[in-house]
Enzyme design. Structure first.
Site: not given
Ligand code: 16G
Ligand code: ZN
Length: 528
Positions: A64, A280, A370-371, A499, A505
């Site tokens: 991504s 996406d 999501e934002a 995640g 964060r």
């Molecule tokens: C992933 C998630 C996205 C989320 C991001 C948060 C999918 C397909 N993608 O990219 O939706 O906003 O993680 O990342 O679920 P973080 O946990 O590092 O903040």
């Molecule tokens: Zn993506």
């Protein structure tokens, strides 16, 4: 299951010993050079999942918005949705098994999940434009073929296109044809039908500038361009011919830095948007006459789309319920606007598309974003049937509204957030409502906000509840955040372990940028 063959082939994709990875919110993601064994093993796992569900399973090779050197892989379940949580665990076990244990772990999974090994298996594969993706998708194919699974390699695809293919194949073509042409035809037909309903023909040469993050979105939008040319002309920037994937561009860059991508020529008041590296996500933006940058993020996209859908529902007079799903990152102004002005119920879930998607399935029409710009609209089967029936039975204005809803059902990619499909929905809504980008932006004013990353020894010591808005552990941290928040007006703050990265964060919003910055800073000191 021929475990000797598995063992023999696995040696060609040997796991570096000691390496531990987790199937996280977006599958496995790390430096591309550490992923060969994971790809091979996910090929094996997809065959088991396909046998168990008696359906086609998808595998997407992408990381991504991550830097070009990274890569990743995720599995797509039968209805085009994210892999079921119990199988995420299987994926993690399989990926982390040391070389000699791997065949046994594979066998264990097939027993635990009651996989009937005689069943045929079919896997479809897609990949993004990263230099490492082609070779890694070959390793996936090795895994699939060792277990005698059948496969179709689509080659270069956006992530949502792969989700679409999986869903089409498992619903006997009802959703659409499982080819790129089928995808382009379905979307462009719905877009043209929808925009035909506009009362004034409006801007004949409607055009939009698109920053493609130097990724797959550029290739696919080029392929689609002529299908939609009569309704919209897209001007592509960061199309991958010069720049590096996601470098200083793309939706994630624009959203997190709140500034235009490099490589985009912007004039004042021009509508522009950015895709992320696997197309996406989408965010919009423009420069005003004073040269100030205005970001229109996922929250405002959700607001635009849900207000449009709500108006259509009012027009047809049908009591289908509509709900909007957000995460803790949604700007407070957006939640207030949706609830108080639009009178639409809003729900908050944990970060990660699967959580939002799941919640949105509870409504006749569930809008989730999501934002950061990842989102879509889900229509329940009952709502779809009802709308189709009304489009045949109603008359005049009501019929027109029902037809428009029917077109939106076809235009939106219901399997996953899809930058191309979302872009066409947004463009159609702007045309139909006769809105300029400034008028859209003016629906409400975002509260100033700040996101920070904090590096800690072990991010897992922080656990949260209430859709990640409240800290449970370590003790005392939530109280400290509460005390800080009280010092500012219109303020809110939360912390959560990422995640996808080894960091915590921090998010804060307040009445001014200065206060949002200062609150975010104070909260990050409390975490540290
Ligand atoms: C992933 C998630 C996205 C989320 C991001 C948060 C999918 C397909 N993608 O990219 O939706 O906003 O993680 O990342 O679920 P973080 O946990 O590092 O903040
Ligand atoms: Zn993506």
């Amino acid at each position: 299951m021929d475990l000797d063959a598995v063992k023999e082939h696995s040696a060609l994709h040997a796991k570096p010993s000691g390496l531990v990875l987790q199937y996280g919110t977006a599958g496995f993601r790390t430096k591309a050079e550490h992923l060969d064994h994971v790809m091979f093993r996910m090929g094996l796992l997809a065959v088991l999942r396909s046998k168990q569900t008696k359906s086609t399973i998808g595998i997407m090779v992408t990381a991504s918005h991550n830097p070009e050197e990274d890569n990743g892989v995720k599995l797509v379940d039968p209805l085009g949705e994210m892999l079921a949580p119990s199988w995420e665990e299987h994926a993690t076990c399989l990926a982390n098994a040391e070389e000699q244990d791997m065949p046994r772990v594979l066998l264990d999974i097939s027993v635990k999940a009651a996989v009937s090994l005689q069943q045929d298996a079919f896997v479809v594969i897609g990949r993004d434009t990263r230099p490492s993706s082609e070779k890694l998708s070959q390793s996936v194919i090795d895994g699939v073929t060792v277990l005698k699974g059948q496969f179709h390699d689509y080659g270069l695809l956006t992530t949502p296109q792969l989700h679409y293919m999986v869903y089409c194949r498992n619903t006997g073509g009802q959703y659409g044809k499982a080819t790129l042409e089928g995808y382009y035809e379905k979307l462009s037909k719905a877009f043209m039908e929808l925009t035909k309903q506009a009362s004034c023909s409006g801007d004949e040469n409607r055009s939009l500038k698109v920053d493609c993050a130097n990724g797959i979105g550029a290739l696919k939008l080029r392929e689609m361009e002529h299908y939609i040319a009569q309704g919209l002309s897209v001007q592509l920037f960061n199309d991958g011919t010069k720049g590096k994937l996601n470098h200083l561009c793309g939706a994630d860059f624009v959203k997190s830095h709140q500034k235009p991508p490099h490589g985009m020529e912007m004039k004042s008041n021009e509508r522009c948007c950015s895709f992320d590296g696997d197309a996406d996500r989408i965010v919009y933006y423009y420069l005003d006459v004073d040269g100030h940058f205005h970001l229109i993020d996922g929250d405002k996209i959700a607001t635009l789309i849900s207000s449009f859908l709500k108006e259509l529902l009012l027009e047809i007079g049908e009591s289908l319920n509509i709900g909007v799903v957000q995460t803790a990152y949604a700007n407070g102004s957006s939640t207030r606007y949706l609830e108080e002005v639009m009178k639409v119920p809003v729900y908050c879930t944990k970060t990660g598309v699967k959580h939002l998607h799941h919640k949105a399935q509870e409504f006749d029409i569930g809008v989730y974003f999501e934002a950061n710009g990842h989102g879509t609209v889900l229509f329940s089967k009952a709502a779809e049937t009802k709308i189709k029936q009304l489009a045949r039975e109603l008359e005049d204005k009501k019929r027109k509204a029902a037809k428009m809803l029917e077109n939106v059902i076809d235009l939106i990619n219901q399997t996953a957030g899809d930058a191309v499909s979302d872009m066409l929905v947004i463009e159609a809504v702007l045309i139909l409502k006769g809105l300029t980008v400034q008028q859209w932006d003016a629906l409400y004013r975002d509260l100033p906000n700040r996101q920070l990353k904090v590096k800690v020894a072990d991010r897992q010591v922080i656990s949260t509840t209430d859709a990640e808005r409240q800290v449970v552990t370590p003790p005392g941290l939530q109280e400290a955040i509460n005390d800080l928040v009280k010092k500012y007006k219109l303020s809110r703050a939360f912390v959560r372990p990422s995640g996808t990265e080894d960091i915590v964060r921090v998010y804060a919003e307040a009445d001014s940028q200065e206060n949002a910055d200062s609150l975010a800073h104070a909260v990050s000191l409390a975490v540290f």
